[in-house]
Write a protein that holds these residues in place. Structure first.
Motif, PDB file in Angstrom:
ATOM      1  N   GLN A   1       0.824  -1.204   0.000  1.00 43.63           N
ATOM      2  CA  GLN A   1       0.000   0.000   0.000  1.00 43.63           C
ATOM      3  C   GLN A   1       0.867   1.266   0.000  1.00 43.63           C
ATOM      4  OE1 GLN A   1      -2.471   1.693   3.287  1.00 43.63           O
ATOM      5  NE2 GLN A   1      -4.203   1.050   1.997  1.00 43.63           N
ATOM      6  N   ALA A   2       2.031   1.197   0.637  1.00 48.30           N
ATOM      7  CA  ALA A   2       2.941   2.343   0.613  1.00 48.30           C
ATOM      8  C   ALA A   2       3.380   2.649  -0.823  1.00 48.30           C
ATOM      9  CB  ALA A   2       4.157   2.071   1.491  1.00 48.30           C
ATOM     10  N   LEU A   3       3.484   1.622  -1.652  1.00 55.80           N
ATOM     11  CA  LEU A   3       3.827   1.829  -3.068  1.00 55.80           C
ATOM     12  C   LEU A   3       2.693   2.573  -3.783  1.00 55.80           C
ATOM     13  CD1 LEU A   3       5.350  -1.657  -4.058  1.00 55.80           C
ATOM     14  CD2 LEU A   3       6.520   0.351  -3.117  1.00 55.80           C
ATOM     15  N   VAL A   4       1.459   2.175  -3.492  1.00 60.07           N
ATOM     16  CA  VAL A   4       0.300   2.844  -4.098  1.00 60.07           C
ATOM     17  C   VAL A   4       0.312   4.329  -3.744  1.00 60.07           C
ATOM     18  CG1 VAL A   4      -2.225   2.979  -4.123  1.00 60.07           C
ATOM     19  CG2 VAL A   4      -1.109   0.742  -4.036  1.00 60.07           C
ATOM     20  N   ILE A   5       0.553   4.618  -2.471  1.00 65.61           N
ATOM     21  CA  ILE A   5       0.544   5.999  -1.989  1.00 65.61           C
ATOM     22  C   ILE A   5       1.690   6.801  -2.616  1.00 65.61           C
ATOM     23  CG2 ILE A   5       0.748   7.461   0.062  1.00 65.61           C
ATOM     24  CD1 ILE A   5      -0.367   5.026   1.674  1.00 65.61           C
ATOM     25  N   SER A   6       2.887   6.221  -2.600  1.00 71.22           N
ATOM     26  CA  SER A   6       4.075   6.945  -3.059  1.00 71.22           C
ATOM     27  C   SER A   6       4.065   7.210  -4.558  1.00 71.22           C
ATOM     28  CB  SER A   6       5.340   6.159  -2.677  1.00 71.22           C
ATOM     29  OG  SER A   6       5.444   6.024  -1.275  1.00 71.22           O
TER      30      SER A   6
ATOM     31  N   SER B   1       6.121  18.493  -4.300  1.00 70.68           N
ATOM     32  CA  SER B   1       7.379  19.236  -4.326  1.00 70.68           C
ATOM     33  C   SER B   1       8.539  18.267  -4.586  1.00 70.68           C
ATOM     34  CB  SER B   1       7.596  19.933  -2.981  1.00 70.68           C
ATOM     35  OG  SER B   1       7.787  18.971  -1.956  1.00 70.68           O
ATOM     36  N   PRO B   2       9.670  18.786  -5.046  1.00 71.25           N
ATOM     37  CA  PRO B   2      10.836  17.908  -5.290  1.00 71.25           C
ATOM     38  C   PRO B   2      11.232  17.095  -4.066  1.00 71.25           C
ATOM     39  CG  PRO B   2      11.203  20.058  -6.288  1.00 71.25           C
ATOM     40  CD  PRO B   2       9.928  20.179  -5.493  1.00 71.25           C
ATOM     41  N   LYS B   3      11.165  17.697  -2.856  1.00 70.58           N
ATOM     42  CA  LYS B   3      11.521  16.969  -1.636  1.00 70.58           C
ATOM     43  C   LYS B   3      10.606  15.775  -1.406  1.00 70.58           C
ATOM     44  CE  LYS B   3      13.715  20.601   1.144  1.00 70.58           C
ATOM     45  NZ  LYS B   3      13.647  21.382   2.407  1.00 70.58           N
ATOM     46  N   ILE B   4       9.313  15.990  -1.611  1.00 65.91           N
ATOM     47  CA  ILE B   4       8.349  14.905  -1.418  1.00 65.91           C
ATOM     48  C   ILE B   4       8.530  13.834  -2.493  1.00 65.91           C
ATOM     49  CG2 ILE B   4       5.894  14.296  -1.404  1.00 65.91           C
ATOM     50  CD1 ILE B   4       6.819  15.744   1.109  1.00 65.91           C
ATOM     51  N   GLN B   5       8.816  14.264  -3.713  1.00 63.54           N
ATOM     52  CA  GLN B   5       9.041  13.289  -4.780  1.00 63.54           C
ATOM     53  C   GLN B   5      10.274  12.430  -4.500  1.00 63.54           C
ATOM     54  OE1 GLN B   5       8.399  14.120  -8.903  1.00 63.54           O
ATOM     55  NE2 GLN B   5       7.263  16.009  -8.507  1.00 63.54           N
ATOM     56  N   ARG B   6      11.322  13.051  -3.975  1.00 59.26           N
ATOM     57  CA  ARG B   6      12.522  12.279  -3.642  1.00 59.26           C
ATOM     58  C   ARG B   6      12.238  11.310  -2.495  1.00 59.26           C
ATOM     59  NH1 ARG B   6      15.167  17.288  -4.661  1.00 59.26           N
ATOM     60  NH2 ARG B   6      15.139  17.832  -2.435  1.00 59.26           N
ATOM     61  N   LEU B   7      11.486  11.784  -1.506  1.00 64.56           N
ATOM     62  CA  LEU B   7      11.101  10.918  -0.385  1.00 64.56           C
ATOM     63  C   LEU B   7      10.272   9.740  -0.881  1.00 64.56           C
ATOM     64  CD1 LEU B   7      10.700  10.251   2.644  1.00 64.56           C
ATOM     65  CD2 LEU B   7       8.769  11.850   2.636  1.00 64.56           C
ATOM     66  N   ALA B   8       9.295  10.020  -1.733  1.00 65.46           N
ATOM     67  CA  ALA B   8       8.430   8.958  -2.262  1.00 65.46           C
ATOM     68  C   ALA B   8       9.239   7.940  -3.068  1.00 65.46           C
ATOM     69  CB  ALA B   8       7.337   9.578  -3.131  1.00 65.46           C
ATOM     70  N   ALA B   9      10.216   8.434  -3.830  1.00 65.87           N
ATOM     71  CA  ALA B   9      11.057   7.530  -4.629  1.00 65.87           C
ATOM     72  C   ALA B   9      11.890   6.624  -3.731  1.00 65.87           C
ATOM     73  CB  ALA B   9      11.969   8.341  -5.552  1.00 65.87           C
ATOM     74  N   ARG B  10      12.407   7.181  -2.633  1.00 61.39           N
ATOM     75  CA  ARG B  10      13.183   6.360  -1.688  1.00 61.39           C
ATOM     76  C   ARG B  10      12.310   5.299  -1.039  1.00 61.39           C
ATOM     77  NH1 ARG B  10      15.646  11.313  -0.035  1.00 61.39           N
ATOM     78  NH2 ARG B  10      14.312  11.383   1.822  1.00 61.39           N
ATOM     79  N   ILE B  11      11.084   5.693  -0.681  1.00 60.67           N
ATOM     80  CA  ILE B  11      10.160   4.733  -0.070  1.00 60.67           C
ATOM     81  C   ILE B  11       9.861   3.590  -1.042  1.00 60.67           C
ATOM     82  CG2 ILE B  11       7.770   4.420   0.730  1.00 60.67           C
ATOM     83  CD1 ILE B  11       7.971   7.258   1.945  1.00 60.67           C
ATOM     84  N   ILE B  12       9.620   3.942  -2.292  1.00 59.87           N
ATOM     85  CA  ILE B  12       9.334   2.920  -3.302  1.00 59.87           C
ATOM     86  C   ILE B  12      10.503   1.957  -3.446  1.00 59.87           C
ATOM     87  CG2 ILE B  12       9.019   2.533  -5.784  1.00 59.87           C
ATOM     88  CD1 ILE B  12       7.307   5.109  -5.817  1.00 59.87           C
ATOM     89  N   ASN B  13      11.706   2.490  -3.604  1.00 66.50           N
ATOM     90  CA  ASN B  13      12.886   1.634  -3.797  1.00 66.50           C
ATOM     91  C   ASN B  13      13.127   0.728  -2.599  1.00 66.50           C
ATOM     92  OD1 ASN B  13      13.470   2.708  -6.322  1.00 66.50           O
ATOM     93  ND2 ASN B  13      14.797   4.310  -5.503  1.00 66.50           N
TER      94      ASN B  13
END
Length: 225
Positions: free
Chosen positions: A71-76, A85-97
């Motif tokens: 579910q974290a993948l769905v959210i991210s 924002s770029p910061k949130i996008q980078r955070l989301a990308a780290r969570i996905i990986n």
């Protein structure tokens, strides 16, 4: 003549010494090989033992955490398309990986122990999980798992509104994962398997660290309006 005898004696002594040294080196090499073989055997015995020393609580944890991470993948995945924002996008990308890798590790852990492995399929905002050929929906009752209504609310947000809601919901989601690890460690006999312990510990540390980071980000966004 005497010189010849002395030379022959020296050559004989050198040959004997060399032969002894060779024997010692051979014995040492054989001993080293034996030690390495014993260590390697102990290592594989330990791995094999760990694959039979798991509990139902371990299996339940791995199965549930795979769904929780999914579910974290769905959210991210919403971050790039919702003008985060770029910061949130980078955070989301780290969570996905990170969570994709952990999902694979947990699936392999179950597979190595001949346990049912959840299959994950993500279609937009919809997460579908199958276990033993049947829909697996128990994860929806786990702590931190977002309702479909909250996911749709997040999907409708844009820009800074998305950033705030993403952080709020992901902190909630991560806190649920930390609770699951704590619950596993509090269960008698659980997490005795080295791999299970390492996986759970890594998840706990990573999620706690990210909660702190996300809370700081959310506080900054709230102050700035």
């Amino acid at each position: 003549m005497n010189s010849l005898k002395i030379l022959l004696a020296l050559l004989l002594l050198a040959g004997t010494t060399a032969c002894q040294n060779t024997k010692k080196a051979t014995k040492k090499s054989s001993a080293d090989t034996a030690d390495k073989s014993e260590l390697e055997e102990l290592y594989w015995d330990r791995i094999e033992s760990s694959r039979t020393s798991f509990t139902k609580a371990d299996v339940k944890f791995m199965t549930g955490m795979i769904a929780h991470h999914a579910q974290a993948l769905v959210i991210s995945r919403l971050a790039p398309e919702n003008e985060a924002s770029p910061k949130i996008q980078r955070l989301a990308a780290r969570i996905i990986n990170a969570q994709q890798d952990e999902i694979k590790s947990m699936q392999q852990w179950l597979r190595d122990r001949d346990q049912p492995v959840p299959n994950i399929e993500i279609r937009g905002l919809n997460l579908m999980i199958e276990l033993n050929g049947e829909p697996y929906t128990m994860y929806k009752k786990m702590r931190g798992v977002l309702s479909q209504q909250k996911i749709e609310e997040l999907a409708a947000a844009k820009g800074s509104d998305f950033d705030k809601l993403f952080l709020k919901y992901m902190i909630e989601h991560h806190a649920g994962a930390v609770y699951m690890v704590e619950n596993l460690f509090d269960t008698d006999g659980a997490a005795q398997d080295d791999q299970a312990y390492r996986l759970a510990s890594n998840i706990q540390v990573d999620q706690r660290t990210e909660i702190e980071r996300m809370q700081q980000m959310l506080d900054q966004l709230t102050k700035s309006g």
